[in-house]
Design a protein around this motif. Structure first.
Motif, PDB file in Angstrom:
ATOM      1  N   ILE A 311     -18.918   0.106   4.912  1.00 51.37           N
ATOM      2  CA  ILE A 311     -18.609  -1.346   4.470  1.00 51.37           C
ATOM      3  C   ILE A 311     -17.233  -1.695   5.354  1.00 51.37           C
ATOM      4  O   ILE A 311     -17.232  -2.926   5.369  1.00 51.37           O
ATOM      5  CB  ILE A 311     -18.266  -1.043   3.058  1.00 51.37           C
ATOM      6  CG1 ILE A 311     -17.792  -2.541   2.451  1.00 51.37           C
ATOM      7  CG2 ILE A 311     -17.048  -0.169   2.563  1.00 51.37           C
ATOM      8  CD1 ILE A 311     -18.933  -3.750   2.534  1.00 51.37           C
ATOM      9  N   GLU A 312     -16.221  -0.825   5.439  1.00 48.59           N
ATOM     10  CA  GLU A 312     -15.152  -1.253   6.450  1.00 48.59           C
ATOM     11  C   GLU A 312     -15.518  -1.879   7.657  1.00 48.59           C
ATOM     12  O   GLU A 312     -15.187  -3.099   8.019  1.00 48.59           O
ATOM     13  CB  GLU A 312     -14.078  -0.352   6.469  1.00 48.59           C
ATOM     14  CG  GLU A 312     -13.517   0.354   5.377  1.00 48.59           C
ATOM     15  CD  GLU A 312     -14.196   1.061   4.412  1.00 48.59           C
ATOM     16  OE1 GLU A 312     -15.396   1.513   4.883  1.00 48.59           O
ATOM     17  OE2 GLU A 312     -13.900   1.415   3.087  1.00 48.59           O
ATOM     18  N   TRP A 314     -18.485  -3.262   8.474  1.00 46.00           N
ATOM     19  CA  TRP A 314     -19.028  -4.458   8.429  1.00 46.00           C
ATOM     20  C   TRP A 314     -18.445  -5.677   8.210  1.00 46.00           C
ATOM     21  O   TRP A 314     -18.255  -6.801   8.718  1.00 46.00           O
ATOM     22  CB  TRP A 314     -20.238  -4.325   7.373  1.00 46.00           C
ATOM     23  CG  TRP A 314     -21.466  -3.633   7.962  1.00 46.00           C
ATOM     24  CD1 TRP A 314     -21.727  -2.362   7.519  1.00 46.00           C
ATOM     25  CD2 TRP A 314     -22.456  -4.172   8.848  1.00 46.00           C
ATOM     26  NE1 TRP A 314     -23.301  -2.052   8.364  1.00 46.00           N
ATOM     27  CE2 TRP A 314     -23.611  -3.153   8.918  1.00 46.00           C
ATOM     28  CE3 TRP A 314     -22.764  -5.428   9.185  1.00 46.00           C
ATOM     29  CZ2 TRP A 314     -24.607  -3.526   9.817  1.00 46.00           C
ATOM     30  CZ3 TRP A 314     -23.995  -5.802  10.321  1.00 46.00           C
ATOM     31  CH2 TRP A 314     -24.835  -4.421  10.216  1.00 46.00           C
ATOM     32  N   THR A 315     -17.489  -5.341   7.417  1.00 50.98           N
ATOM     33  CA  THR A 315     -16.202  -6.283   6.809  1.00 50.98           C
ATOM     34  C   THR A 315     -15.346  -6.713   7.982  1.00 50.98           C
ATOM     35  O   THR A 315     -15.260  -7.940   8.270  1.00 50.98           O
ATOM     36  CB  THR A 315     -15.254  -5.738   5.868  1.00 50.98           C
ATOM     37  OG1 THR A 315     -16.099  -5.434   4.369  1.00 50.98           O
ATOM     38  CG2 THR A 315     -14.368  -6.804   5.484  1.00 50.98           C
ATOM     39  N   ARG A 316     -15.240  -5.987   8.818  1.00 48.86           N
ATOM     40  CA  ARG A 316     -14.355  -6.161  10.253  1.00 48.86           C
ATOM     41  C   ARG A 316     -15.250  -6.913  11.117  1.00 48.86           C
ATOM     42  O   ARG A 316     -14.498  -7.932  11.694  1.00 48.86           O
ATOM     43  CB  ARG A 316     -13.852  -4.756  11.067  1.00 48.86           C
ATOM     44  CG  ARG A 316     -12.996  -4.871  11.987  1.00 48.86           C
ATOM     45  CD  ARG A 316     -12.559  -3.614  12.649  1.00 48.86           C
ATOM     46  NE  ARG A 316     -11.891  -2.708  11.518  1.00 48.86           N
ATOM     47  CZ  ARG A 316     -12.334  -1.759  11.103  1.00 48.86           C
ATOM     48  NH1 ARG A 316     -13.483  -1.226  11.730  1.00 48.86           N
ATOM     49  NH2 ARG A 316     -11.764  -0.965  10.333  1.00 48.86           N
ATOM     50  N   VAL A 318     -17.435  -9.102  10.058  1.00 50.19           N
ATOM     51  CA  VAL A 318     -17.820 -10.535   9.498  1.00 50.19           C
ATOM     52  C   VAL A 318     -16.347 -11.134   9.881  1.00 50.19           C
ATOM     53  O   VAL A 318     -16.524 -12.456  10.289  1.00 50.19           O
ATOM     54  CB  VAL A 318     -18.104 -10.338   8.178  1.00 50.19           C
ATOM     55  CG1 VAL A 318     -18.005 -11.621   7.398  1.00 50.19           C
ATOM     56  CG2 VAL A 318     -19.561  -9.783   7.952  1.00 50.19           C
ATOM     57  N   ARG A 319     -15.366 -10.512   9.412  1.00 48.87           N
ATOM     58  CA  ARG A 319     -14.174 -11.416   9.934  1.00 48.87           C
ATOM     59  C   ARG A 319     -13.848 -11.871  11.342  1.00 48.87           C
ATOM     60  O   ARG A 319     -13.222 -12.696  11.485  1.00 48.87           O
ATOM     61  CB  ARG A 319     -12.664 -10.603   9.250  1.00 48.87           C
ATOM     62  CG  ARG A 319     -12.902 -10.177   7.549  1.00 48.87           C
ATOM     63  CD  ARG A 319     -11.789  -9.599   7.344  1.00 48.87           C
ATOM     64  NE  ARG A 319     -11.752  -9.396   5.744  1.00 48.87           N
ATOM     65  CZ  ARG A 319     -11.432 -10.247   4.813  1.00 48.87           C
ATOM     66  NH1 ARG A 319     -11.119 -11.593   5.221  1.00 48.87           N
ATOM     67  NH2 ARG A 319     -11.637 -10.193   3.453  1.00 48.87           N
ATOM     68  N   LEU A 334     -22.936 -10.769   7.784  1.00 48.73           N
ATOM     69  CA  LEU A 334     -22.795 -10.561   6.262  1.00 48.73           C
ATOM     70  C   LEU A 334     -24.380 -10.198   5.680  1.00 48.73           C
ATOM     71  O   LEU A 334     -24.591  -9.374   5.078  1.00 48.73           O
ATOM     72  CB  LEU A 334     -22.554 -11.761   5.456  1.00 48.73           C
ATOM     73  CG  LEU A 334     -22.114 -11.855   4.068  1.00 48.73           C
ATOM     74  CD1 LEU A 334     -21.080 -10.567   3.821  1.00 48.73           C
ATOM     75  CD2 LEU A 334     -21.720 -12.881   3.537  1.00 48.73           C
ATOM     76  N   ARG A 350     -18.116  -5.554  -2.845  1.00 46.44           N
ATOM     77  CA  ARG A 350     -16.943  -6.231  -1.849  1.00 46.44           C
ATOM     78  C   ARG A 350     -17.719  -7.068  -0.856  1.00 46.44           C
ATOM     79  O   ARG A 350     -16.917  -8.026  -0.701  1.00 46.44           O
ATOM     80  CB  ARG A 350     -16.653  -4.755  -1.171  1.00 46.44           C
ATOM     81  CG  ARG A 350     -16.073  -3.870  -1.811  1.00 46.44           C
ATOM     82  CD  ARG A 350     -15.512  -2.681  -1.283  1.00 46.44           C
ATOM     83  NE  ARG A 350     -14.824  -2.825  -0.097  1.00 46.44           N
ATOM     84  CZ  ARG A 350     -14.370  -1.994   0.833  1.00 46.44           C
ATOM     85  NH1 ARG A 350     -14.651  -0.859   0.818  1.00 46.44           N
ATOM     86  NH2 ARG A 350     -13.617  -2.544   2.073  1.00 46.44           N
ATOM     87  N   LEU A 351     -19.182  -7.174  -0.578  1.00 44.28           N
ATOM     88  CA  LEU A 351     -19.559  -8.147   0.522  1.00 44.28           C
ATOM     89  C   LEU A 351     -19.551  -9.412  -0.327  1.00 44.28           C
ATOM     90  O   LEU A 351     -19.411 -10.590   0.523  1.00 44.28           O
ATOM     91  CB  LEU A 351     -21.066  -7.817   0.847  1.00 44.28           C
ATOM     92  CG  LEU A 351     -21.141  -6.691   1.942  1.00 44.28           C
ATOM     93  CD1 LEU A 351     -22.473  -5.959   2.105  1.00 44.28           C
ATOM     94  CD2 LEU A 351     -20.540  -7.081   3.277  1.00 44.28           C
ATOM     95  N   LEU A 354     -16.262 -10.894  -0.179  1.00 46.49           N
ATOM     96  CA  LEU A 354     -16.042 -11.291   1.321  1.00 46.49           C
ATOM     97  C   LEU A 354     -16.611 -12.727   1.419  1.00 46.49           C
ATOM     98  O   LEU A 354     -16.163 -13.680   2.056  1.00 46.49           O
ATOM     99  CB  LEU A 354     -16.535 -10.164   2.324  1.00 46.49           C
ATOM    100  CG  LEU A 354     -16.303 -10.783   3.822  1.00 46.49           C
ATOM    101  CD1 LEU A 354     -14.863 -11.109   4.045  1.00 46.49           C
ATOM    102  CD2 LEU A 354     -17.223  -9.766   4.561  1.00 46.49           C
TER     103      LEU A 354
END
Length: 364
Positions: A311-312, A314-316, A318-319, A334, A350-351, A354
Motif C-alpha cells: 500500500i505504501e 502504490w500511495t507513493r 499516486v502522489r 489508484l 487507505r486508498l 487518499l
C-alpha cells in the motif's frame, strides 16, 4: 600365483598347529621313570628308619613289600594306558590329521570358487579408494535430497540444506519454496526470512516485490541489525524512488558494519551511486530535472504493474503522479492499486482516504 602359495602355507601351518598334538603318542603323567625313582627313594627311607631303630626288621620287611607292590601296580597302569592308546589309536589320529590338512584348504578353495570372483582382475589401491566428495555429481546429490524430502516434507533441516543449493544453481523460485518449507517446519528467524526474501528478489529479476519486502520486514523485526534484510529494504526504497530512505538505510548499514564485513564494499558502492546522481539532478536545468524524476516514477509504475506492491508503494506512485501534474495517470494508478489490493480491507480504506484527499470520488 605367489599369493596363492602363501595362502596355502598359512592354511597348512594353522591346521598343523591344531592337529599336531593329536598325532603324538600319549605319555602317562610323570612317566614310569618318575614312579620308579619315587618308590626307590621310599625303600631307601625304610632302610634308614630301620638303621635308626625306628622300625623293626619285620616292620621294615613289610614296608618294603608294600612299596614293591605299589611300584608294580604303577608300571601296570602305565602299560595299560599305552596299550589302550597304542598303535591303532595313534594311526587313527594321524589319519584324521592328514585328512583335515588336505580337506580344509580344498573346501575353502571350492567355496571361494563358487561364491567369490576369482576371475576378477586386480584393482590398484587408487581405484579402490572412495570417490572425492568434491567430484560428486551435484545433480545426483540434489535428486537424492529431493527424494528424501518428498517422503519427509517435515524435515526442515533438509529444506534448509537444499535451499542454498538451489540458489547456487540459479533455481531461485525453488529456493524460495525451500526456505518457506524450512520456516514452516523450524520456525522463522532473521536469517531464514532474509534468505527467503533474497530468493524472491532473485526470482523477480532483482525487483524487491511486496512478498520479498514482507520477508525482509520480518527479518528486521527478529533482528534489527540483520544486514541482508536492511540492504534489500534499502534497495526497495531505491526502486520506489525514495532516495532519502535508501540513503539512510545504506548509511546505517555502513555505520554498524564491522571493518572487514565482506558486503561493505557493495553497500558503499550503492550509496555512492545514489549520492552522485542527486548532485547531478540538482545541477540540471529544470527540464532535465523533470525528465529524470519522471524516469524514476515510470520505473516505479512499471514495477508495481508487473509485480504488485504494498500500500505504501502504490500511495507513493499516486502522489508522484499528482505532483507531476498527471491526474489521469494518478487515477489510473489508484484504480490499479485497488485491483491489486482487493483482498486487503485496510489497504482499500487507505486508498479511499487518499482518493478523498485528491478530491476524487472514493469509488470512480
Amino acid at each position: 600365483m605367489t599369493i596363492w602359495i602363501l595362502f596355502a602355507v598359512m592354511t597348512g601351518a594353522a591346521v598343523m598347529a591344531v592337529l599336531w598334538p593329536l598325532s603324538r603318542r600319549p605319555e602317562a603323567a610323570g612317566g614310569p621313570d618318575a614312579d620308579a625313582a619315587f618308590y626307590r627313594d621310599q625303600i631307601a627311607e625304610i632302610e634308614r628308619d630301620m638303621g635308626r631303630g625306628l622300625l623293626s626288621p619285620r616292620e621294615a620287611e613289610a614296608a618294603r613289600a608294600e612299596a614293591g607292590r605299589r611300584l608294580l601296580r604303577s608300571n601296570a597302569a602305565v602299560d595299560h594306558i599305552v596299550d589302550k592308546e597304542g598303535e591303532p589309536a595313534l594311526r587313527r589320529r594321524r589319519a584324521a590329521s592328514t585328512l583335515a590338512l588336505s580337506i580344509v584348504p580344498l573346501l575353502a578353495l571350492a567355496t571361494y570358487g563358487a561364491f567369490g570372483s576369482p576371475g576378477l582382475p586386480g584393482r590398484p589401491a587408487t581405484a579402490r579408494a572412495p570417490a572425492d566428495p568434491a567430484a560428486m555429481d551435484l545433480g545426483q546429490a540434489v535428486a537424492q535430497i529431493e527424494a528424501h524430502l518428498a517422503k519427509s516434507p517435515e524435515d526442515g533441516r533438509g529444506w534448509e540444506v537444499l535451499a542454498p543449493v538451489y540458489m547456487r544453481a540459479g533455481r531461485f523460485a525453488d529456493a524460495a519454496k525451500a526456505y518457506e518449507a524450512a520456516i514452516r517446519a523450524l520456525g522463522g528467524n532473521a536469517d531464514r526470512y532474509a534468505n527467503l526474501g533474497e530468493a524472491l528478489v532473485n526470482a523477480g529479476d532483482g525487483v524487491v516485490s511486496a512478498e520479498a519486502r514482507a520477508a525482509f520486514d520480518k527479518a528486521v523485526a527478529a533482528d534489527a541489525a540483520a544486514p541482508k534484510a536492511q540492504f534489500y529494504l534499502a534497495r526497495a526504497a531505491e526502486q520506489d524512488g525514495d532516495r532519502a530512505a535508501a540513503i539512510g538505510r545504506y548509511e546505517s548499514l555502513i555505520a554498524a558494519a564491522p571493518a572487514d564485513a565482506p558486503w561493505l564494499p557493495l553497500v558503499r558502492q550503492r550509496l555512492a551511486a545514489l549520492q552522485g546522481p542527486a548532485v547531478d539532478i540538482a545541477a540540471m536545468p529544470p527540464a532535465d530535472q523533470s525528465a529524470a524524476i519522471r524516469g524514476m516514477v515510470e520505473g516505479l509504475a512499471a514495477r508495481l504493474e508487473g509485480q504488485g506492491g504494498s500500500i505504501e508503494e502504490w500511495t507513493r506512485l499516486v502522489r508522484a503522479r499528482m505532483v507531476l501534474g498527471e491526474p489521469d495517470k494518478a487515477a489510473a494508478a489508484l484504480a490499479g492499486a485497488r485491483r491489486a489490493l482487493a483482498g486487503d480491507p485496510a489497504a482499500l480504506a487507505r486508498l479511499d482516504a487518499l482518493a478523498s484527499s485528491m478530491g476524487q470520488e472514493a469509488r470512480p
